[in-house]
Design a protein around this motif. Structure first.
Motif, PDB file in Angstrom:
ATOM      1  N   ALA A   1       7.554   5.035  19.841  1.00  0.00           N
ATOM      2  CA  ALA A   1       7.698   3.881  20.736  1.00  0.00           C
ATOM      3  C   ALA A   1       6.727   2.759  20.368  1.00  0.00           C
ATOM      4  CB  ALA A   1       7.479   4.311  22.187  1.00  0.00           C
ATOM      5  N   ALA A   2       5.568   3.140  19.811  1.00  0.00           N
ATOM      6  CA  ALA A   2       4.554   2.135  19.475  1.00  0.00           C
ATOM      7  C   ALA A   2       5.035   1.194  18.376  1.00  0.00           C
ATOM      8  CB  ALA A   2       3.266   2.827  19.044  1.00  0.00           C
ATOM      9  N   LYS A   3       6.085   1.602  17.647  1.00  0.00           N
ATOM     10  CA  LYS A   3       6.566   0.782  16.537  1.00  0.00           C
ATOM     11  C   LYS A   3       7.807  -0.022  16.900  1.00  0.00           C
ATOM     12  CE  LYS A   3       4.484   3.517  12.895  1.00  0.00           C
ATOM     13  NZ  LYS A   3       4.653   4.785  12.202  1.00  0.00           N
ATOM     14  N   VAL A   4       8.194   0.003  18.168  1.00  0.00           N
ATOM     15  CA  VAL A   4       9.372  -0.760  18.584  1.00  0.00           C
ATOM     16  C   VAL A   4       9.054  -2.252  18.520  1.00  0.00           C
ATOM     17  CG1 VAL A   4      10.942  -1.244  20.496  1.00  0.00           C
ATOM     18  CG2 VAL A   4      10.219   1.104  20.067  1.00  0.00           C
ATOM     19  N   ASP A   5       9.948  -2.987  17.902  1.00  0.00           N
ATOM     20  CA  ASP A   5       9.806  -4.443  17.797  1.00  0.00           C
ATOM     21  C   ASP A   5      10.495  -5.067  19.011  1.00  0.00           C
ATOM     22  OD1 ASP A   5      10.092  -7.130  17.277  1.00  0.00           O
ATOM     23  OD2 ASP A   5      10.754  -6.853  15.194  1.00  0.00           O
TER      24      ASP A   5
ATOM     25  N   SER B   1      14.325  -5.238  20.196  1.00  0.00           N
ATOM     26  CA  SER B   1      14.625  -4.286  21.269  1.00  0.00           C
ATOM     27  C   SER B   1      14.098  -4.836  22.591  1.00  0.00           C
ATOM     28  CB  SER B   1      13.974  -2.933  20.979  1.00  0.00           C
ATOM     29  OG  SER B   1      14.354  -2.446  19.706  1.00  0.00           O
ATOM     30  N   PRO B   2      14.782  -5.874  23.112  1.00  0.00           N
ATOM     31  CA  PRO B   2      14.258  -6.584  24.293  1.00  0.00           C
ATOM     32  C   PRO B   2      14.124  -5.724  25.549  1.00  0.00           C
ATOM     33  CG  PRO B   2      16.467  -7.379  23.688  1.00  0.00           C
ATOM     34  CD  PRO B   2      16.020  -6.468  22.600  1.00  0.00           C
ATOM     35  N   LYS B   3      14.812  -4.584  25.590  1.00  0.00           N
ATOM     36  CA  LYS B   3      14.701  -3.727  26.783  1.00  0.00           C
ATOM     37  C   LYS B   3      13.395  -2.954  26.827  1.00  0.00           C
ATOM     38  CE  LYS B   3      19.324  -2.510  28.340  1.00  0.00           C
ATOM     39  NZ  LYS B   3      20.294  -1.392  28.380  1.00  0.00           N
ATOM     40  N   TYR B   4      12.723  -2.871  25.681  1.00  0.00           N
ATOM     41  CA  TYR B   4      11.497  -2.089  25.621  1.00  0.00           C
ATOM     42  C   TYR B   4      10.356  -2.782  26.358  1.00  0.00           C
ATOM     43  CZ  TYR B   4       7.255   0.004  23.774  1.00  0.00           C
ATOM     44  OH  TYR B   4       6.033   0.603  23.663  1.00  0.00           O
ATOM     45  N   ALA B   5       9.617  -1.994  27.111  1.00  0.00           N
ATOM     46  CA  ALA B   5       8.379  -2.485  27.714  1.00  0.00           C
ATOM     47  C   ALA B   5       7.274  -1.505  27.347  1.00  0.00           C
ATOM     48  CB  ALA B   5       8.517  -2.586  29.222  1.00  0.00           C
ATOM     49  N   PRO B   6       6.099  -2.019  26.994  1.00  0.00           N
ATOM     50  CA  PRO B   6       4.989  -1.154  26.611  1.00  0.00           C
ATOM     51  C   PRO B   6       4.740  -0.076  27.671  1.00  0.00           C
ATOM     52  CG  PRO B   6       4.430  -3.435  26.204  1.00  0.00           C
ATOM     53  CD  PRO B   6       5.755  -3.433  26.926  1.00  0.00           C
ATOM     54  N   GLY B   7       4.462   1.120  27.215  1.00  0.00           N
ATOM     55  CA  GLY B   7       4.210   2.224  28.136  1.00  0.00           C
ATOM     56  C   GLY B   7       5.416   3.150  28.275  1.00  0.00           C
TER      57      GLY B   7
ATOM     58  N   THR C   1       8.016   5.697  27.129  1.00  0.00           N
ATOM     59  CA  THR C   1       8.223   6.689  26.075  1.00  0.00           C
ATOM     60  C   THR C   1       9.177   7.751  26.626  1.00  0.00           C
ATOM     61  OG1 THR C   1       6.422   8.129  26.805  1.00  0.00           O
ATOM     62  CG2 THR C   1       5.868   6.454  25.141  1.00  0.00           C
ATOM     63  N   CYS C   2       9.709   8.560  25.723  1.00  0.00           N
ATOM     64  CA  CYS C   2      10.554   9.671  26.166  1.00  0.00           C
ATOM     65  C   CYS C   2       9.791  10.533  27.176  1.00  0.00           C
ATOM     66  CB  CYS C   2      10.995  10.503  24.974  1.00  0.00           C
ATOM     67  SG  CYS C   2      12.138   9.632  23.865  1.00  0.00           S
ATOM     68  N   ALA C   3       8.499  10.724  26.941  1.00  0.00           N
ATOM     69  CA  ALA C   3       7.719  11.606  27.812  1.00  0.00           C
ATOM     70  C   ALA C   3       7.749  11.161  29.272  1.00  0.00           C
ATOM     71  CB  ALA C   3       6.278  11.684  27.322  1.00  0.00           C
ATOM     72  N   ASN C   4       7.894   9.854  29.518  1.00  0.00           N
ATOM     73  CA  ASN C   4       7.933   9.415  30.914  1.00  0.00           C
ATOM     74  C   ASN C   4       9.309   8.869  31.309  1.00  0.00           C
ATOM     75  OD1 ASN C   4       7.931   6.715  30.002  1.00  0.00           O
ATOM     76  ND2 ASN C   4       5.697   6.561  30.123  1.00  0.00           N
ATOM     77  N   CYS C   5      10.336   9.354  30.621  1.00  0.00           N
ATOM     78  CA  CYS C   5      11.720   8.979  30.922  1.00  0.00           C
ATOM     79  C   CYS C   5      12.359  10.084  31.768  1.00  0.00           C
ATOM     80  CB  CYS C   5      12.485   8.802  29.618  1.00  0.00           C
ATOM     81  SG  CYS C   5      14.274   8.610  29.813  1.00  0.00           S
ATOM     82  N   SER C   6      13.188   9.688  32.706  1.00  0.00           N
ATOM     83  CA  SER C   6      13.793  10.683  33.599  1.00  0.00           C
ATOM     84  C   SER C   6      14.760  11.622  32.878  1.00  0.00           C
ATOM     85  CB  SER C   6      14.512   9.991  34.750  1.00  0.00           C
ATOM     86  OG  SER C   6      15.612   9.255  34.264  1.00  0.00           O
ATOM     87  N   LEU C   7      15.215  11.247  31.694  1.00  0.00           N
ATOM     88  CA  LEU C   7      16.172  12.078  30.965  1.00  0.00           C
ATOM     89  C   LEU C   7      15.491  13.101  30.049  1.00  0.00           C
ATOM     90  CD1 LEU C   7      18.651   9.216  30.124  1.00  0.00           C
ATOM     91  CD2 LEU C   7      19.150  11.162  31.559  1.00  0.00           C
ATOM     92  N   TYR C   8      14.175  13.034  29.975  1.00  0.00           N
ATOM     93  CA  TYR C   8      13.435  13.910  29.069  1.00  0.00           C
ATOM     94  C   TYR C   8      13.179  15.272  29.693  1.00  0.00           C
ATOM     95  CZ  TYR C   8       9.866  15.360  25.678  1.00  0.00           C
ATOM     96  OH  TYR C   8       9.157  16.026  24.720  1.00  0.00           O
TER      97      TYR C   8
ATOM     98  N   LEU D   1      11.411  13.050  20.202  1.00  0.00           N
ATOM     99  CA  LEU D   1       9.951  13.087  20.233  1.00  0.00           C
ATOM    100  C   LEU D   1       9.443  12.513  21.553  1.00  0.00           C
ATOM    101  CD1 LEU D   1       9.286  12.030  16.555  1.00  0.00           C
ATOM    102  CD2 LEU D   1       8.657  14.222  17.594  1.00  0.00           C
ATOM    103  N   ALA D   2       8.436  13.176  22.116  1.00  0.00           N
ATOM    104  CA  ALA D   2       7.848  12.711  23.377  1.00  0.00           C
ATOM    105  C   ALA D   2       7.361  11.272  23.253  1.00  0.00           C
ATOM    106  CB  ALA D   2       6.692  13.624  23.784  1.00  0.00           C
TER     107      ALA D   2
END
Ligand code: SF4
Length: 76
Positions: A21-25, A29-35, A37-44, A64-65
Motif C-alpha cells: 500500500a505504501a507504493k500506491v500512486d 489510484s485516487p481512491k487510496y487514502a494513506p493508512g 491496508t488489507c489488514a484494516n479492511c473489512s474483507l480481510y 498481503l496484509a
C-alpha cells in the motif's frame, strides 16, 4: 494459507491491487487514502500472525496484509 495474489493477475488488476500500500500512486489510484491496508479492511481474513491472509474478493488466493485495492472498506 493459499498462493499469493500477484499484482499482474487479471482479478488483481480489476481492483487495482497493490502488494504494498505504501507504493500506491495516489494520482493513479485516487481512491487510496494513506493508512488503508488489507489488514484494516473489512474483507480481510487474518491468518494468525502471518503477513498474508484471505480476502473476501479472491477465492483460493491470499493477499498481503500490507497490500491494498480499490475495494477497500473500513472495518466496522
Ligand atoms: Fe485488500 Fe480489502 Fe482489497 Fe481485499 S478488498 S485486496 S483485503 S483492500
Amino acid at each position: 494459507s493459499q498462493p499469493l495474489l500477484q499484482e499482474g493477475d487479471d482479478e488483481a488488476k480489476a481492483v487495482d491491487y497493490h502488494a504494498d500500500a505504501a507504493k500506491v500512486d495516489r494520482a493513479k489510484s485516487p481512491k487510496y487514502a494513506p493508512g488503508q491496508t488489507c489488514a484494516n479492511c473489512s474483507l480481510y481474513a487474518p491468518d494468525g500472525d502471518k503477513p498474508s491472509g484471505g480476502c473476501g474478493l479472491f477465492y483460493g488466493k491470499d493477499v498481503l496484509a500490507k497490500g491494498w485495492c480499490n475495494a477497500w472498506e473500513k472495518k466496522a
